[in-house]
Design a protein around this motif. Structure first.
Motif, PDB file in Angstrom:
ATOM      1  N   UNK A 517     -54.939 -20.036 -70.626  1.00 54.85           N
ATOM      2  CA  UNK A 517     -55.628 -21.115 -71.325  1.00 54.85           C
ATOM      3  C   UNK A 517     -56.132 -20.680 -72.691  1.00 54.85           C
ATOM      4  N   UNK A 518     -57.087 -21.456 -73.244  1.00 55.81           N
ATOM      5  CA  UNK A 518     -57.553 -21.210 -74.612  1.00 55.81           C
ATOM      6  C   UNK A 518     -58.369 -19.926 -74.753  1.00 55.81           C
ATOM      7  N   UNK A 519     -58.852 -19.388 -73.622  1.00 52.38           N
ATOM      8  CA  UNK A 519     -59.642 -18.151 -73.692  1.00 52.38           C
ATOM      9  C   UNK A 519     -58.929 -16.956 -73.109  1.00 52.38           C
ATOM     10  N   UNK A 520     -57.595 -17.006 -73.059  1.00 52.77           N
ATOM     11  CA  UNK A 520     -56.815 -15.955 -72.399  1.00 52.77           C
ATOM     12  C   UNK A 520     -57.033 -14.573 -73.011  1.00 52.77           C
ATOM     13  N   UNK A 521     -57.277 -14.517 -74.311  1.00 55.13           N
ATOM     14  CA  UNK A 521     -57.445 -13.232 -74.983  1.00 55.13           C
ATOM     15  C   UNK A 521     -58.710 -12.504 -74.537  1.00 55.13           C
ATOM     16  N   UNK A 522     -59.608 -13.199 -73.852  1.00 55.26           N
ATOM     17  CA  UNK A 522     -60.865 -12.579 -73.425  1.00 55.26           C
ATOM     18  C   UNK A 522     -60.855 -12.170 -71.948  1.00 55.26           C
ATOM     19  N   UNK A 523     -59.693 -12.254 -71.317  1.00 54.59           N
ATOM     20  CA  UNK A 523     -59.581 -11.939 -69.892  1.00 54.59           C
ATOM     21  C   UNK A 523     -60.018 -10.510 -69.608  1.00 54.59           C
ATOM     22  N   UNK A 524     -60.721 -10.312 -68.479  1.00 55.91           N
ATOM     23  CA  UNK A 524     -61.205  -8.986 -68.079  1.00 55.91           C
ATOM     24  C   UNK A 524     -60.520  -8.595 -66.778  1.00 55.91           C
ATOM     25  N   UNK A 525     -59.848  -7.477 -66.782  1.00 56.12           N
ATOM     26  CA  UNK A 525     -59.161  -7.003 -65.573  1.00 56.12           C
ATOM     27  C   UNK A 525     -60.167  -6.733 -64.460  1.00 56.12           C
ATOM     28  N   UNK A 526     -59.917  -7.306 -63.304  1.00 52.71           N
ATOM     29  CA  UNK A 526     -60.768  -7.056 -62.144  1.00 52.71           C
ATOM     30  C   UNK A 526     -61.994  -7.947 -62.051  1.00 52.71           C
ATOM     31  N   UNK A 527     -62.197  -8.818 -63.039  1.00 51.93           N
ATOM     32  CA  UNK A 527     -63.343  -9.730 -63.026  1.00 51.93           C
ATOM     33  C   UNK A 527     -62.848 -11.145 -63.314  1.00 51.93           C
ATOM     34  N   UNK A 528     -63.156 -12.079 -62.418  1.00 52.47           N
ATOM     35  CA  UNK A 528     -62.784 -13.464 -62.674  1.00 52.47           C
ATOM     36  C   UNK A 528     -63.892 -14.123 -63.497  1.00 52.47           C
ATOM     37  N   UNK A 573     -63.071 -15.065 -82.311  1.00 53.33           N
ATOM     38  CA  UNK A 573     -64.279 -14.279 -82.572  1.00 53.33           C
ATOM     39  C   UNK A 573     -65.294 -14.341 -81.440  1.00 53.33           C
ATOM     40  N   UNK A 574     -65.672 -15.529 -81.009  1.00 56.41           N
ATOM     41  CA  UNK A 574     -66.742 -15.645 -80.016  1.00 56.41           C
ATOM     42  C   UNK A 574     -66.323 -15.122 -78.646  1.00 56.41           C
ATOM     43  N   UNK A 575     -65.093 -15.450 -78.218  1.00 56.34           N
ATOM     44  CA  UNK A 575     -64.632 -15.048 -76.883  1.00 56.34           C
ATOM     45  C   UNK A 575     -64.567 -13.526 -76.709  1.00 56.34           C
ATOM     46  N   UNK A 576     -64.006 -12.757 -77.655  1.00 56.94           N
ATOM     47  CA  UNK A 576     -63.997 -11.295 -77.478  1.00 56.94           C
ATOM     48  C   UNK A 576     -65.398 -10.691 -77.396  1.00 56.94           C
ATOM     49  N   UNK A 577     -66.346 -11.241 -78.164  1.00 53.04           N
ATOM     50  CA  UNK A 577     -67.725 -10.739 -78.102  1.00 53.04           C
ATOM     51  C   UNK A 577     -68.293 -10.955 -76.707  1.00 53.04           C
ATOM     52  N   UNK A 588     -70.066  -1.550 -66.882  1.00 58.99           N
ATOM     53  CA  UNK A 588     -70.490  -0.477 -67.788  1.00 58.99           C
ATOM     54  C   UNK A 588     -69.315   0.147 -68.534  1.00 58.99           C
ATOM     55  N   UNK A 589     -68.354  -0.666 -68.884  1.00 62.28           N
ATOM     56  CA  UNK A 589     -67.201  -0.193 -69.657  1.00 62.28           C
ATOM     57  C   UNK A 589     -66.634  -1.361 -70.448  1.00 62.28           C
ATOM     58  N   UNK A 590     -65.774  -1.072 -71.422  1.00 64.06           N
ATOM     59  CA  UNK A 590     -65.110  -2.120 -72.201  1.00 64.06           C
ATOM     60  C   UNK A 590     -63.628  -1.779 -72.281  1.00 64.06           C
ATOM     61  N   UNK A 591     -62.778  -2.683 -71.775  1.00 62.57           N
ATOM     62  CA  UNK A 591     -61.341  -2.406 -71.716  1.00 62.57           C
ATOM     63  C   UNK A 591     -60.536  -3.234 -72.717  1.00 62.57           C
ATOM     64  N   UNK A 592     -61.200  -4.078 -73.493  1.00 62.43           N
ATOM     65  CA  UNK A 592     -60.494  -4.880 -74.488  1.00 62.43           C
ATOM     66  C   UNK A 592     -59.752  -3.943 -75.444  1.00 62.43           C
ATOM     67  N   UNK A 593     -58.528  -4.286 -75.857  1.00 54.47           N
ATOM     68  CA  UNK A 593     -57.771  -3.408 -76.753  1.00 54.47           C
ATOM     69  C   UNK A 593     -58.585  -2.962 -77.964  1.00 54.47           C
ATOM     70  N   UNK A 594     -58.385  -1.717 -78.365  1.00 52.19           N
ATOM     71  CA  UNK A 594     -59.197  -1.128 -79.427  1.00 52.19           C
ATOM     72  C   UNK A 594     -59.077  -1.893 -80.750  1.00 52.19           C
TER      73      UNK A 594
END
Length: 659
Positions: A517-528, A573-577, A588-594
């Motif tokens: 969907x429109x927020x796909x870029x903010x998906x977090x592995x292992x967390x819905x 901008x808002x979704x990745x933040x 306690x970690x951040x897996x979003x691409x560097x």
């Protein structure tokens, strides 16, 4: 002879009696009527020293220090006692010049020659240490211990607030509690919880000798009173999450508010740009305050509770829920999206960003379909068997239950209610009560006159996470040693929509993030994470980027709203933040691409500084002169070219005005 003796006797007795009466009268005047000698005598023998309490410390939710105290000293002076003063030495030790010294002494004498008053306030420990070595040389001067606030991590300035010296109005309103020279919370939590943080003054009666040297307590401290330290506060803030949020919002205008849905406790509260709260401590407070006040980016403006924005597409979540409760749609309702919603008899169109075709409720949230919500709003206003204004009033009432259009009651001063216009507003605008949904259709997608604060946006997410209720958002979770919670923050508030209507909306939000969907870029592995992007139209510049979400889907721990002004698309901008903050809090970690992280950390979206009027005139003048010269040259070479150039400028101006 005898008569003469008796006469002299009475004369002598009369003289003695007269002298005695004069002495008694003078003593009566000195001791009873005129108090200056009493004050001078008392000050030479006993000094009443005010003991100021330390303000209560403020901790984060995990016991980490946000605000603490550090010692400073006020230098007091009793002008009448000042004798044989080495002015140059005193000035050198305190870092002032003789002109400043004379002004301070003049002010002290104007206050009272016989009573101590403040000569210099908030002298640091380092300066005082040198001054103290020579204190015995400065008769009439003595120190008064104080504390000032210190902010170890320099974060959460708008949340914490600052303290300042009381003014006449503060003293008057306190019914005598405050005195000149006292300090009071001026903003933020410092102001909201002033009565608890300030503590209680004490008094120490101290004996001094003729050289102003302490000689011990008067009557062994029998008449002394102890200062009582202010109550400590445990805030709901997560210090590490707050630090991360402020880094992510650096060089951006906007807000981040994160709430724990099950309690209403605010985990992160960011107003950007912010400022270093240590700027509001010490003798430079006044100068720094004016600098911040005149800053074009308005760092003193508390955006999470004072800024009101059209919510954009994130409003569709509320629209879907309230429409189901009203019975005008259900989870099986389908509308066809050809790329826009036509209204006003088909003469006008509210465009969608894409052609969605047959669209149900879940898909409408996932793809953020404008067309779907045009139809939903039309049904709410036009298809309920009543006039437009009356149906609108019911619609407005349902928004109010979600906390829109009124203050939520956060424990900070200055909260604004946002804006949901009344039906009378539109009736007055359109000249009659015959208006329908087509007259304010932009409200259907969170645009138009609708205004919502970032706090209200985050609270909407807390309601969805809880499937229908919320606790009043608050910043302090415990007061004093007993960790008391204010009663108003334990009240469970129903949002007016039954729990069964939340599931299709939550499914759409989950798919918006986790299924393309429109927020796909903010998906977090292992967390819905369930979220909704928004791009808010802004007539004054670039669109605003919005994203709000909660996670995880079951047993949610965090609800968040991110609003970045003039940033463009919410998903960019808002979704990745929001994604980085949610993952940091839960794992306690951040897996979003560097490369995405770097773009967010390093992005600068602040508006360019405004050019001063004089500079603009000068530039325009130079530019116009240059343009005139070039036009003359062009005309001389080719008259036809001059005509074409003029035409191009004309069309360019039309295009610019249209945009």
């Amino acid at each position: 002879m005898n008569n003469s003796y008796f006469n002299r006797k009475f004369v002598i007795q009369g003289i003695f009696i007269a002298i005695a009466l004069v002495i008694v009268a003078r003593l009566f005047y000195i001791q009873v009527i005129d108090d200056k000698y009493l004050l001078s005598a008392n000050n030479n023998v006993m000094r009443k020293k005010i003991i100021y309490p330390a303000r209560g410390v403020i901790l984060d939710r995990n016991g980490k220090v946000l605000v603490q105290n550090e010692p400073v000293y006020d230098i007091m002076v009793t002008p009448r006692e000042v004798k044989d003063l080495d002015t140059l030495l005193l000035c050198d030790l305190l870092g002032i010049d003789t002109i400043d010294f004379n002004l301070r002494m003049k002010k002290a004498k104007a206050h009272s020659p016989y009573r101590a008053s403040q000569f210099m306030k908030q002298v640091s420990s380092t300066v005082y240490a040198k001054f103290q070595e020579h204190l015995y040389k400065f008769r009439g001067f003595y120190p008064l211990n104080r504390t000032v606030r210190s902010y170890p991590d320099s974060i959460a300035a708008q949340f914490l607030g600052y303290i300042q010296e009381v003014n006449d109005r503060d003293i008057e309103k306190s019914n005598g509690f405050y005195r000149p020279g006292d300090y009071i919370g001026a903003s933020g939590v410092e102001r909201a919880y002033e009565d608890l943080l300030r503590g209680k003054r004490g008094v120490q009666n101290q004996m001094v000798d003729a050289l102003n040297r302490p000689q011990g307590s008067f009557m062994e401290g029998k008449y002394d009173t102890l200062a009582v330290t202010g109550d400590g506060l445990v805030s709901s803030l997560d210090k590490d999450l707050q630090i991360l949020a402020e880094k992510l919002m650096k060089n951006k205008l906007g807000s981040v508010v994160a709430i724990e849905p099950s309690t209403g406790e605010i985990l992160s509260f960011v107003s950007s740009p912010s400022y270093n709260p240590n700027m509001m401590v010490g003798r430079e407070l006044g100068n720094n305050y004016m600098k911040l006040l005149n800053d074009e980016t308005k760092p003193m403006f508390i955006r999470p509770i004072q800024a009101s924005y059209p919510p954009g597409s994130v409003f569709k979540v509320v629209a879907a829920l309230t429409a189901q409760q009203a019975g005008v749609i259900n989870d099986q309702t389908v509308f066809y999206c050809p790329g826009g919603y036509r209204y006003g008899g088909g003469r006008a169109i509210m465009r969608c960003t894409h052609v969605d075709g047959a669209t149900g409720l879940v898909k409408s949230i996932k793809m953020s379909c404008n067309t779907y919500y045009g139809y939903v709003y039309a049904k709410m206003i036009d298809s309920r068997g009543m006039s437009g204004p009356k149906a609108y009033d019911l619609w407005k009432e349902s928004l109010g239950k979600f906390g829109l259009g009124h203050k939520l009651g956060i424990d900070l001063p200055g909260e604004k209610p946002g804006l949901v216009p009344t039906s009378d507003f539109y009736t007055k605008r359109y000249g009659s009560g015959n208006w329908r949904s087509s007259f304010n259709i932009s409200l259907s997608i969170g645009q138009g006159e609708l205004g919502i604060t970032p706090l209200q946006m985050a609270n909407i997410m807390a309601i969805v996470a809880n499937r229908g209720f919320y606790y009043r958002p608050h910043l302090i979770k415990g007061i004093g040693e007993k960790q008391i919670i204010k009663e108003e923050f334990t009240e469970k508030i129903f949002a007016g929509v039954d729990a069964k209507y939340y599931e299709p909306v939550i499914e759409g939000m989950s798919q918006a993030v986790n299924q393309g969907g429109t927020g796909a870029a903010s998906r977090i592995a292992g967390i819905e994470m369930c979220g909704k992007t928004g791009t808010v139209q802004n007539p004054h510049g670039e669109n605003h980027a919005v994203f709000f979400a909660f996670a995880p889907r079951e047993n949610p721990k965090i609800a968040i709203a991110v609003f970045v002004e003039n940033a463009g698309y919410g998903g960019t901008w808002a979704a990745p933040i929001a994604s980085m903050m949610v993952e940091k809090y839960l794992k306690d970690t951040i897996s979003l691409p560097k490369y995405i992280q770097d773009r967010i950390y390093n992005g600068n979206l602040l508006p360019k500084p405004k050019v001063k009027k004089e500079e603009t005139i000068k530039k325009d003048s130079t530019k116009n002169t240059k343009t005139k010269v070039e036009t003359v040259r062009t005309a001389a070479v080719n008259p036809k070219k001059r005509q074409e150039t003029g035409t191009l400028v004309h069309h360019s101006q039309i295009r610019r005005n249209h945009e």
